[in-house]
Design a protein around this motif. Sequence first.
Motif, PDB file in Angstrom:
ATOM      1  N   ASN A   2       0.833  -1.192   0.000  1.00 37.10           N
ATOM      2  CA  ASN A   2       0.000   0.000   0.000  1.00 37.10           C
ATOM      3  C   ASN A   2       0.876   1.253   0.000  1.00 37.10           C
ATOM      4  O   ASN A   2       2.114   1.178  -0.011  1.00 37.10           O
ATOM      5  CB  ASN A   2      -0.975  -0.011   1.181  1.00 37.10           C
ATOM      6  N   SER A  50      -4.223   1.547  -1.473  1.00 42.09           N
ATOM      7  CA  SER A  50      -3.346   0.663  -2.226  1.00 42.09           C
ATOM      8  C   SER A  50      -2.971   1.268  -3.574  1.00 42.09           C
ATOM      9  O   SER A  50      -3.540   2.274  -4.006  1.00 42.09           O
ATOM     10  CB  SER A  50      -4.032  -0.685  -2.446  1.00 42.09           C
ATOM     11  N   ARG A  56       3.163   1.008  -8.674  1.00 42.00           N
ATOM     12  CA  ARG A  56       4.229   0.616  -7.746  1.00 42.00           C
ATOM     13  C   ARG A  56       5.574   0.522  -8.462  1.00 42.00           C
ATOM     14  O   ARG A  56       6.580   1.038  -7.986  1.00 42.00           O
ATOM     15  CB  ARG A  56       3.878  -0.709  -7.095  1.00 42.00           C
TER      16      ARG A  56
END
Length: 284
Positions: A2, A50, A56
């Motif tokens: 997250n 998240s 990411r």
Amino acid sequence: MNVKALLDHAVSVLTEARVPSPEADAELLVAHVLGLSRGQVQAKAVTGASLDVEERHAVLELVERRAAREPLQHLTGRAAFRQLELAVGPGVFVPRPETELVAQLGIDALLAVPSPTPRGADLGTGSGAIALALATEVPHAEIVAVENSPRAFIWARENAASVGAENLRLVFADLRQALPELDGQLDVVVSNPPYIPLGAIPRDPEVRLHDPEAALYGGEDGLDVVRAVSATARRLLRPGGTLVLEHGELQGSEIRDLLTADGWKAAATTRDLLGRDRATTALR
């Protein structure tokens, strides 16, 4: 992973790499990837929001590049300067917070001119930071910005178009011969010239490895371009006009002596918020 976990990881990597402000940089990199403000990223960290896999990976890639000391502004493509947000990247000097003081001195000098349309110039404008600050914060002034690096000029032109300062004119020229049509007509000349001596190596890898050398080094003693700015400014300014010069923290006395020897009056050095000599002003 997250947002909070990603931030914790980024801070750890940047701290290990001795990046000066790891928490702020981590938040700004996540904000850049997610298209959010820094405050919104902080809020998402608190709520345990998240990220998807692509987000990411994008953040992790930028964190590794920042850990290699690539400038944060090159990674985000943006640099804050006073009230402005400027586009920056390879080939142009990234404006520094201490230069905001130099812009303020130029703004104050323009505001003190009794003319309804004071006229100023920024010699060696780079990204256009100082010139755009003058133009936007003194909107009744006429400002001309001079730059001779093709790559830097492109950034300055992009920033001028983005800001939309109609009272700013960009000129591609060497500051030594620039603007002969304005001889004796300007009220204020501001410059942040290259002033690092050739033998000196900048401490910060972001500066040493990524800022263009032409924007850093000013000859054997660091003052070659300062001398050129002094000569050009004396040609451009009307009697009583003001010169504002940025310089290194150990150069104030030397630059005051240089300007006085060139015929300038009332040379005085101003310190930045950290108490370091940062800019010298003088009168034509």
